[in-house]
Design an enzyme around this catalytic site. Structure first.
Site, PDB file in Angstrom:
ATOM      1  N   CYS A 124       0.802  -1.232   0.000  1.00 54.42           N
ATOM      2  CA  CYS A 124       0.000   0.000   0.000  1.00 54.42           C
ATOM      3  C   CYS A 124       0.835   1.282   0.000  1.00 54.42           C
ATOM      4  CB  CYS A 124      -0.999   0.003   1.145  1.00 54.42           C
ATOM      5  SG  CYS A 124      -0.269  -0.051   2.781  1.00 54.42           S
ATOM      6  N   CYS A 132      -3.506  -2.440  -0.860  1.00 51.18           N
ATOM      7  CA  CYS A 132      -2.452  -3.361  -0.437  1.00 51.18           C
ATOM      8  C   CYS A 132      -2.171  -4.445  -1.469  1.00 51.18           C
ATOM      9  CB  CYS A 132      -2.825  -4.004   0.901  1.00 51.18           C
ATOM     10  SG  CYS A 132      -3.149  -2.776   2.192  1.00 51.18           S
ATOM     11  N   LYS A 201      -5.816  -9.140  11.372  1.00 51.91           N
ATOM     12  CA  LYS A 201      -5.776  -7.694  11.149  1.00 51.91           C
ATOM     13  C   LYS A 201      -7.152  -7.230  10.689  1.00 51.91           C
ATOM     14  CE  LYS A 201      -3.581  -4.081   8.426  1.00 51.91           C
ATOM     15  NZ  LYS A 201      -2.433  -3.670   7.618  1.00 51.91           N
ATOM     16  N   ARG A 223     -10.518  -0.935   2.565  1.00 50.51           N
ATOM     17  CA  ARG A 223      -9.783  -2.199   2.639  1.00 50.51           C
ATOM     18  C   ARG A 223     -10.654  -3.366   3.129  1.00 50.51           C
ATOM     19  NH1 ARG A 223      -5.198   0.290   1.568  1.00 50.51           N
ATOM     20  NH2 ARG A 223      -3.949   1.528   3.024  1.00 50.51           N
ATOM     21  N   LYS A 254      -3.821  -7.060  15.534  1.00 47.77           N
ATOM     22  CA  LYS A 254      -3.886  -5.631  15.257  1.00 47.77           C
ATOM     23  C   LYS A 254      -5.284  -5.181  14.896  1.00 47.77           C
ATOM     24  CE  LYS A 254      -1.968  -2.735  11.671  1.00 47.77           C
ATOM     25  NZ  LYS A 254      -1.162  -2.749  10.485  1.00 47.77           N
ATOM     26  N   SER A 280      -1.576   3.400  15.176  1.00 43.32           N
ATOM     27  CA  SER A 280      -1.447   4.861  15.157  1.00 43.32           C
ATOM     28  C   SER A 280      -2.612   5.586  15.849  1.00 43.32           C
ATOM     29  CB  SER A 280      -1.315   5.349  13.713  1.00 43.32           C
ATOM     30  OG  SER A 280      -2.399   4.888  12.922  1.00 43.32           O
TER      31      SER A 280
HETATM   32  C1  PBG Z   1       0.022  -1.644   5.810  1.00 48.50           C
HETATM   33  C2  PBG Z   1      -0.115  -1.320   7.242  1.00 48.50           C
HETATM   34  C3  PBG Z   1      -1.023  -0.454   7.876  1.00 48.50           C
HETATM   35  C4  PBG Z   1      -0.657  -0.428   9.222  1.00 48.50           C
HETATM   36  C5  PBG Z   1       0.418  -1.286   9.367  1.00 48.50           C
HETATM   37  N1  PBG Z   1       0.723  -1.848   8.143  1.00 48.50           N
HETATM   38  C6  PBG Z   1      -2.075   0.398   7.321  1.00 48.50           C
HETATM   39  C7  PBG Z   1      -3.320  -0.182   6.794  1.00 48.50           C
HETATM   40  O1  PBG Z   1      -3.533  -1.389   6.770  1.00 48.50           O
HETATM   41  O2  PBG Z   1      -4.122   0.617   6.314  1.00 48.50           O
HETATM   42  C8  PBG Z   1      -1.300   0.402  10.286  1.00 48.50           C
HETATM   43  C9  PBG Z   1      -0.420   0.727  11.449  1.00 48.50           C
HETATM   44  C10 PBG Z   1      -0.890   1.852  12.295  1.00 48.50           C
HETATM   45  O3  PBG Z   1      -2.025   2.351  12.156  1.00 48.50           O
HETATM   46  O4  PBG Z   1      -0.101   2.254  13.157  1.00 48.50           O
HETATM   47  N2  PBG Z   1      -0.970  -2.401   5.230  1.00 48.50           N
END
Ligand code: PBG
Length: 329
Positions: A124, A132, A201, A223, A254, A280
């Site tokens: 991504c 992704c 995830k 996504r 996650k 984040s």
């Molecule tokens: C990549 C990825 C993401 C995160 C980690 N790897 C973003 C997403 O899936 O949109 C998010 C990490 C975070 O929010 O700190 N695919």
């Protein structure tokens, strides 16, 4: 209960007593700090929604990594911001890709030997559309293709291992990626490189600030056809089963705080080393409250990390890693 004979408060009276009976512990070696590597030199650009987190050019990333090593952190998780993006994410698997270059530099620095370097594996940050995987378009309709994405993801993982990644961590959520990555690693002579799969995830709003940090917001759609529905715990266990069957060495869950029940369920079912990613948005929302003086920074940070450990995570990927290690020192 046989009160007054039993008085649970007896063991809470002093810090020494509380320390002796504490069930869950945090230590810096189980914390992993994410780094966002960008092209250039001398660049240290703060992410507006994530105070204290920066886009770093490689020279600055080395300084940051050295600080992490002296704080005793367990490792780094690397993300890249390429100078150019295209439809097939060529910056992700290029031999001179931004993370590949960073890994080669970091691996030369003896002061960083105590850190495990983990490369996030995803497309991504490198695709022009921000998805992704590979996108197939037909008029207004679009589809994120699974198998052609997996081929590029496996190629990316092998390239990152070749550049020196100690662990590769696929975060794309395509089906079959762990097996394809294992095959690509072995074919490239990297049979000793572990795969840490983001097995569970969820499609989460808590990734919002990351998409600013990594410049990876999808340009259209979302996504939800590849990341999991936040309502599904049993499906998360199926994802984990599948990744273990395909050869995952470690698991990453996650987000963390909104999904502590999923972490707990996974801990009870699986014996693999398991981490959780305090993402984040979890960091940003706490910081927003700190800035207003609504929450006490240090205590809230440590309590948030403790909750993730107590749920069953062995290690935690967190933007608080350095701050927490300072508290633990
Ligand atoms: C990549 C990825 C993401 C995160 C980690 N790897 C973003 C997403 O899936 O949109 C998010 C990490 C975070 O929010 O700190 N695919």
């Amino acid at each position: 209960m046989n009160f007054p004979a039993t008085r649970l408060r007896r063991l809470r009276r002093t810090e020494a007593m509380r320390s002796l009976v504490r069930e869950t512990h945090l230590h810096p070696g189980a914390l992993i700090y994410p780094l966002f590597i960008c092209p250039g030199e001398g660049i240290r650009k703060e992410i507006s929604s994530m105070p204290g987190v920066f886009n770093l050019s490689i020279d600055e990333a080395v300084k940051e990594a050295e600080a992490c090593a002296s704080l005793g952190l367990g490792g780094l998780l690397l993300f890249g911001l390429p100078s150019e993006k295209d439809e097939e994410a060529s910056g992700a698997w290029a031999d001179d890709g931004i993370v590949q270059q960073a890994l080669r530099t970091l691996k030369k620095d003896k002061a960083l030997d105590s850190l495990v370097t983990i490369a996030d594996v995803c497309l991504c940050e490198y695709t022009s559309h921000g998805h992704c995987g590979v996108v197939a378009r037909d008029g207004d309709h679009y589809e994120i293709q699974n198998d052609s994405s997996v081929a590029l993801i496996a190629k990316t993982a092998a390239s990152l291992a070749k550049a020196g990644a100690d662990i590769v961590a696929p975060s794309d959520m395509m089906d079959g990626r762990v097996e394809a990555i294992r095959e690509a690693l072995d074919a490239g002579g990297h049979e000793q490189t572990p795969v840490m799969s983001y097995a569970s995830k969820f499609a989460s709003a808590f990734y919002g600030p990351f998409r600013e940090a990594a410049d990876s917001a999808p340009q259209f759609g979302d996504r939800r056809s590849y990341q999991m529905d936040g309502a599904n715990l049993r499906e998360a266990m199926r994802e984990i089963d599948q990744d273990i069957a395909e050869g995952a060495d470690m698991l990453l869950m996650k987000p963390a705080m909104p999904y502590l029940d999923v972490i707990r369920a996974a801990r009870e079912l699986y014996d693999l080393p398991m981490g959780a990613y305090q993402v984040s948005g979890e960091y940003s929302m706490l910081h927003a409250a700190f800035q207003r003086g609504w929450l006490e920074p240090e205590r809230t940070m440590m309590e948030s990390l403790l909750s993730i450990r107590r749920a069953g995570a062995d290690f935690i990927v967190t933007y608080f890693a350095k701050d927490a290690a300072k508290v633990l020192a």
